[in-house]
Design an enzyme around this catalytic site. Structure first.
Site, PDB file in Angstrom:
ATOM      1  N   CYS A   1       0.840  -1.205   0.000  1.00 17.15           N
ATOM      2  CA  CYS A   1       0.000   0.000   0.000  1.00 17.15           C
ATOM      3  C   CYS A   1       0.873   1.253   0.000  1.00 17.15           C
ATOM      4  O   CYS A   1       1.410   1.632   1.039  1.00 17.15           O
ATOM      5  CB  CYS A   1      -0.903  -0.025   1.237  1.00 17.15           C
ATOM      6  SG  CYS A   1      -1.903   1.451   1.436  1.00 17.15           S
TER       7      CYS A   1
ATOM      8  N   CYS B   1      -0.326   4.089   2.183  1.00 18.47           N
ATOM      9  CA  CYS B   1      -0.032   3.910   3.616  1.00 18.47           C
ATOM     10  C   CYS B   1       1.444   4.171   3.921  1.00 18.47           C
ATOM     11  O   CYS B   1       1.768   4.813   4.916  1.00 18.47           O
ATOM     12  CB  CYS B   1      -0.349   2.487   4.069  1.00 18.47           C
ATOM     13  SG  CYS B   1      -1.890   1.812   3.458  1.00 18.47           S
ATOM     14  N   ASP B   2       2.339   3.630   3.109  1.00 21.60           N
ATOM     15  CA  ASP B   2       3.755   3.589   3.477  1.00 21.60           C
ATOM     16  C   ASP B   2       4.682   4.436   2.612  1.00 21.60           C
ATOM     17  O   ASP B   2       5.864   4.566   2.927  1.00 21.60           O
ATOM     18  CB  ASP B   2       4.259   2.129   3.422  1.00 21.60           C
ATOM     19  CG  ASP B   2       3.470   1.223   4.356  1.00 21.60           C
ATOM     20  OD1 ASP B   2       3.036   1.721   5.414  1.00 21.60           O
ATOM     21  OD2 ASP B   2       3.285   0.048   4.036  1.00 21.60           O
TER      22      ASP B   2
END
Ligand code: NDP
Length: 314
Positions: free
Chosen positions: A135, A138-139
């Site tokens: 993701c 997300c990261d």
């Protein structure tokens, strides 16, 4: 068979817990089914930094436990069991067959989630959360000014690569064929980016690194030749696998995901879906909780209507 519930929520992840909590606050008689430990996908995430309200970020398992606790505090009853089949039965009700017995309800909210498809190559499992991610939203933030790689040639991979191209210094897109699957407009955009290089006809065969990802071993899908690239992050975007086998064609699916409208209504009356199990372009905690609130709202409206049409209770 137990008493008829207003709503059964299937899934104890963030979407399921949120849907159950909203349902109970709408005054519905609700039970939530979960398979094992609470939390779903979120409980496998490391630090979640893009969910509002946690300026320092929050660990995935902690957020999952908190949401579960919040639902339990609101009065949601959780049952640990596996849903096996769902069937429309007499009196416009739904029967849910589980390995712990049959249950009946006026409405069902499905939140059984999905999981990202993995590459199944050496180093992937060991370095997950240490450079291997599924993701970018997300990261990706952790890779400012660094070199990363994205695997896949579909819309998700190219959207992730575009997102990363704004953050990272260099982005490799590793794709197993010589043409992308992604929509034309995304292809055009990615091929225009000066800091993106597409490595065609290539698959990742090994992921190397001591504490975190350092390099990737690639294999040419046409010649079999091996090469290596340096990268500190590897974003795997080769599709998701939906947990919908148990539905056995009861609902309309698209590539295995449940098709819903904006009110989270599925192709069957009284059945709603929310979170990663939906056919949706973005699978995030923020979208899952939004979906779940709407699914509970819709279930509440449906149950009210059902009760006015079945004054004797079905
Ligand atoms: P897709 O199935 O569309 O693409 C998966 C990609 O991964 C393909 O390029 C495929 O290669 C590649 N792949 C699959 N398995 C492997 C493997 N083992 N090793 C290497 N590569 C592999 O999945 P997406 O997640 O990209 O998209 C899912 C759905 O969601 C699609 O319908 C998509 O259109 C939609 N979506 C829409 C968006 C939008 O409209 N903005 C955004 C994101 C997703 P190959 O091409 O060779 O099969």
């Amino acid at each position: 068979m137990q008493e008829t519930r207003d709503t059964i929520v299937v899934g104890g992840g963030i979407a399921g817990c949120t849907a159950a909590m909203y349902s109970i606050r709408y005054g519905l008689d609700v039970v939530a089914l979960e398979m094992m430990a609470p939390g779903g996908q979120a409980s496998t995430a490391t630090t979640i930094e893009n969910y509002p309200g946690f300026p320092e970020g929050i660990q995935g398992p902690e957020l999952a436990v908190r949401v579960h606790q919040q639902a339990a505090n609101a009065g949601v009853e959780f049952i640990t069991t596996e849903a096996i089949r769902i069937e429309r039965t007499e009196g416009d009700l739904w029967t849910l067959y589980t390995n712990g017995g049959d249950m009946e309800a006026i409405s069902v909210i499905i939140a059984t989630g999905a999981f990202p498809r993995s590459l199944m190559v050496p180093g992937e499992k060991e370095l997950r959360g240490h450079g291997v991610s599924y993701c970018a939203t997300c990261d990706g933030f952790f890779y400012r000014g660094r070199t990363v790689a994205v695997v896949g040639g579909g819309n998700s991979a190219i959207e992730e690569a575009l997102y990363l191209a704004d953050i990272a210094e260099k982005v490799y897109v590793i794709h197993r064929r010589d043409e992308l699957r992604a929509d034309d407009y995304l292809q055009k955009r990615i091929l225009e980016r000066p800091n993106v290089e597409v490595l065609w006809n290539s698959v990742v065969s090994e992921i190397h690194g001591e504490q975190a990802v350092e390099s990737l071993k690639l294999q040419d899908t046409q010649t079999g030749e091996s090469t290596s690239v340096q990268a500190e992050g590897l974003f795997i975007a080769v599709g998701h696998i939906a947990k919908t086998e148990w539905l056995h064609d009861t609902l309309e699916l698209k590539q295995g995901f449940i098709v819903t409208d904006q009110l989270m209504r599925t192709s069957q009356p009284g059945v709603f879906a929310c979170g990663d199990i939906r056919d949706t372009p973005l699978r995030q905690i923020a979208t899952a909780v939004g979906d779940a609130a709407i699914a509970a709202f819709s279930a509440h409206s449906y149950v009210g209507q059902w009760k006015s049409e079945h004054p004797a209770g079905g």
